[in-house]
Design an enzyme around this catalytic site. Structure first.
Site, PDB file in Angstrom:
ATOM      1  N   HIS A   1      -3.367  -1.043  -0.385  1.00 38.77           N
ATOM      2  CA  HIS A   1      -4.191   0.008   0.369  1.00 38.77           C
ATOM      3  C   HIS A   1      -4.663   1.173  -0.512  1.00 38.77           C
ATOM      4  O   HIS A   1      -5.815   1.254  -0.665  1.00 38.77           O
ATOM      5  CB  HIS A   1      -3.334   0.576   1.409  1.00 38.77           C
ATOM      6  CG  HIS A   1      -3.997   1.571   2.195  1.00 38.77           C
ATOM      7  ND1 HIS A   1      -4.452   1.348   3.369  1.00 38.77           N
ATOM      8  CD2 HIS A   1      -4.134   2.849   1.869  1.00 38.77           C
ATOM      9  CE1 HIS A   1      -5.060   2.550   4.002  1.00 38.77           C
ATOM     10  NE2 HIS A   1      -4.816   3.594   3.038  1.00 38.77           N
ATOM     11  N   GLU A   2      -3.814   1.723  -1.258  1.00 38.42           N
ATOM     12  CA  GLU A   2      -4.194   2.790  -2.176  1.00 38.42           C
ATOM     13  C   GLU A   2      -4.832   2.356  -3.226  1.00 38.42           C
ATOM     14  O   GLU A   2      -6.012   3.159  -3.658  1.00 38.42           O
ATOM     15  CB  GLU A   2      -2.736   3.722  -2.683  1.00 38.42           C
ATOM     16  CG  GLU A   2      -2.069   4.149  -1.531  1.00 38.42           C
ATOM     17  CD  GLU A   2      -2.584   5.036  -0.621  1.00 38.42           C
ATOM     18  OE1 GLU A   2      -3.689   5.731  -0.953  1.00 38.42           O
ATOM     19  OE2 GLU A   2      -2.274   5.081   0.693  1.00 38.42           O
TER      20      GLU A   2
HETATM   21 ZN   LIG Z   1      -5.485   5.228   3.249  1.00 37.31          ZN
END
Ligand SMILES: [Zn+2]
Length: 712
Positions: free
Chosen positions: A497-498
């Site tokens: 995600h990051e």
């Molecule tokens: Zn995010």
């Protein structure tokens, strides 16, 4: 998982003259300060080898003063306003300020200490006033407006045209266009809003603390593990109480409800949470909520909008409350049907144990945990050896990016960092040219904020000739010295995600810094990051990294299948509770300005009924009177964005699936048409141009398991 994205010039609400704080002595700022001149390190990486805590504050103050002066010079320029001498000139301001603020935001978020905390507390209101002052400057606005009026005859390239429109709208959105008397009125409303927002936050904090579950009977806590009992004992000690305390979390449901086996304890804990701000007395928030909703609608009216949500969404991808409402309505049926099916499964478990009661919200997590265990029993200890941190990073996260975009990574030990745990990689483009620097700060520390986020130390801008320097911060457990860092699948997903945010920052290829990378609307910003999560369980990526850290053996197929299946477990509940909160937010913020003060409880009941989200066992994730995102933060009329971005990421992933999945051709096209573009085009148009259609909700229903027939 919402990341914090550092965007320096914040949404400028009209506001107040800069605060009149004074310093005991003038701040010492000169060439010895590491922020004085651009860093000479590769990519202008921050000089963490030279920066001392005492360097930040003088640089922040000097940076603000310098940017004010630069803006003043633009506003006072005797030459007639042009695109170059106004808009481009504005984009060149504040470079020193940005240098210090990006580093300061980085260390205060991930490596705080008391000295930095003091600087942060002192500077926070001054920084807010600084950015507000820019968008309040009427001389500056006159020049921007003049360029805006002639924009069609200027033959600007599309990105430059977008820049003109962006600044003009931002000024107008903040009220720069109002008459003096309306400006004064707006200022009053904003002051009242800020006072009420602060009061709400203070009361909520106290109310949440007060409403903790307290007991002297250990039996009442049956079902909790040793670690949870110890925590409850310590929490009691902290409060100088005898016995045990279960402090409340912000959400309606409480984590301990998963395991508390005494039904009466569950009910009390739940009701404490549900009624925390509803008990009369000094911490009751009814009145504040009612007035905040009303004054925001009045503020919107003054700015020329029919309600607050209409004003707030003007610069979002959704653009109108109607679009956001239609989207949510389309989710309701699938989500509530699925939740109803889940409720039936849970009731069956209760009945099979001769419970003799009807499922209530305080029972949900306790029994759904039993259903989960029965269906997908997964032992974390069995899974984690297949997710060694470095292996996940290099053979999972980086590998997927190499397959899609051709970029490669080389660790650099020579770039200084703010903490020895931070690792730095140089990122090379497919043609071998340097593209960006990437910092990964993965382990939990006591002086790090919770959660995970991404931001930039340096933004990509062709105008300023800068390449991106981006970082990811997470909170994974740090192994003991000599041990191996092993992750849960949730951690793995967080890492992807990051890194999705990081790609959005690293692929930025824009002229102007204010339109660069992740500086997009909040209902779009989580799209690239959530999209990147999909690759974590994509077979060709998963099999490349999910290998036993000792033996190198691939994860057994049966275990991998369980992980995949567990992704859609309890999603009816999860989506419904978020939808209910998002609808409450939208119902409050679409009230017209002449609506009388509302009674929050009655309003809430009616709003949930009206939107078909009044499920007795599935309460909203936040109730109106303790909904901190919308009353205490900047998410008013914006909570839908979490779900909206999910529609985009699932729809986008569907496109990849339909076009051959993990290929360079697909990745390059996505990079060129989406990830590199930042905010240089209307985001709805940008998405549609890439997708070839408006975003569809169908893939989201599929990936969340909401399109499947309900069991039984
Ligand atoms: Zn995010």
């Amino acid at each position: 998982m919402m990341s914090r994205l550092g965007i320096l010039i914040t949404a400028g609400a009209i506001a107040l003259a800069s605060s009149a704080a004074t310093f005991d002595k003038p701040m010492d700022f000169g060439p010895n300060n590491p922020f004085y001149a651009p860093s000479t390190l590769p990519f202008h990486a921050p000089r963490f080898d030279k920066i001392k805590d005492a360097d930040y504050q003088p640089a922040i103050e000097a940076g603000m003063a310098e940017q004010r002066q630069e803006m003043r010079a633009i506003a006072d320029n005797p030459a007639p306003p042009t695109f170059e001498n106004t808009l481009v000139a504005m984009e060149r301001t504040g470079q020193m300020f940005n240098r210090v603020m990006t580093a300061f935001n980085g260390v205060t978020g991930a490596n705080l200490n008391p000295e930095l905390q003091k600087v942060q507390d002192f500077e926070a209101p001054r920084l807010a006033a600084h950015s507000d002052a820019i968008f309040l400057d009427s001389k500056l606005f006159q020049r921007v407006a003049a360029v805006y009026q002639q924009r069609d005859s200027l033959k600007l390239d599309p990105e430059s045209l977008r820049l003109v429109e962006f600044y003009y709208k931002k000024f107008v959105h903040s009220g720069a266009n109002l008459s003096d008397s309306d400006k004064a009125q707006l200022k009053k409303l904003i002051e009242e809003e800020s006072t009420l927002t602060n009061a709400f936050t203070t009361k909520l904090l106290a109310a949440t603390k007060d409403a903790a579950y307290v007991t002297k009977e250990k039996d009442a806590l049956a079902g909790l593990g040793d670690a949870q009992i110890t925590a409850a004992t310590l929490a009691a000690k902290d409060r100088k109480l005898e016995g045990y305390v279960l402090p409340l979390q912000n959400t309606t449901q409480q984590p301990d409800l998963d395991s508390l086996s005494q039904r009466s304890t569950r009910q009390t804990l739940f009701e404490n949470s549900w009624n925390r701000t509803e008990r009369g007395g000094p911490n009751d928030t009814h009145k504040i909520v009612a007035r905040l909703a009303q004054l925001r609608s009045q503020k919107a009216k003054l700015l020329g909008f029919s309600n607050y949500a209409a004003w707030k969404l003007e610069d979002q991808m959704a653009k109108t409350p109607d679009a956001a409402l239609k989207f949510m309505e389309a989710l309701v049926w699938g989500a509530t049907a699925k939740a109803t099916g889940e409720a039936r499964d849970i009731q069956a478990v209760i009945d099979s144990q001769n419970g003799g009661f009807k499922l209530e919200p305080w029972d949900w997590n306790y029994y759904s945990e039993q259903v989960r265990k029965a269906k997908y029993d997964m032992d974390e200890a069995q899974i984690k050896p297949y997710f060694e941190l470095n292996n996940v990073l290099e053979n999972g996260v980086f590998y997927a990016a190499t397959q899609l975009y051709g970029i490669t990574f080389k660790e650099r030990k020579d770039i200084p960092v703010y903490n020895p745990d931070v690792r730095v990689f140089e990122v090379f483009d497919a043609n071998g040219k340097p593209l960006a620097l990437f910092y990964g700060d993965y382990f939990r520390r006591d002086n790090k904020n919770g959660g995970a986020w991404m931001s930039n130390f340096v933004d990509r801008s062709k105008l300023l000739d800068t390449l991106p320097v981006v970082y990811n911060v997470c909170n994974f457990s740090k192994p003991a010295p000599g041990e191996t860092a092993l992750l849960s699948f949730r951690d793995v997903t967080t890492m992807f995600h990051e890194f999705g945010h990081a790609l959005h920052g690293m692929f930025a290829d824009t002229e102007y810094p204010i339109l660069s990378g992740t500086a997009v609307a909040s209902d779009f910003v989580e799209f690239p990051s959530q999209f990147n999560e999909h690759w974590a369980s994509y077979p060709a990526v998963f099999s490349n990294y999910a290998k036993h850290y000792k033996t190198g053996a691939p994860m057994p197929a049966e275990l991998a299948a369980k992980i995949k299946k567990a992704e859609t477990f309890n999603q009816g509940y999860a989506v419904t509770e978020v939808l209910a909160a998002a609808q409450l937010d939208m119902q409050w913020h679409t009230l017209p300005a002449d609506t009388p003060l509302q009674k929050p409880d009655g309003f809430e009941t009616e709003a949930l009924k009206k939107t078909h989200l009044a499920l007795s066992a599935v309460p909203p994730r936040y109730r109106s009177t303790y909904f901190a995102h919308i009353w205490g933060g900047d998410y008013g009329a914006g909570y839908y964005a979490y779900l909206w971005a999910e529609m985009l990421d699932d729809d986008a992933f569907q496109w990849f699936e339909d076009h051959g999945g993990l290929t360079r051709a697909n990745g390059d096209r996505f990079r060129r048409m989406v990830l590199s573009r930042g905010n240089t085009e209307d985001l709805a148009n940008l998405y549609k141009a890439w997708r070839g259609a408006e975003p569809s909700i169908e893939p989201m229903l599929k990936y969340r398991g909401l399109a499947e027939p309900v069991s039984k």
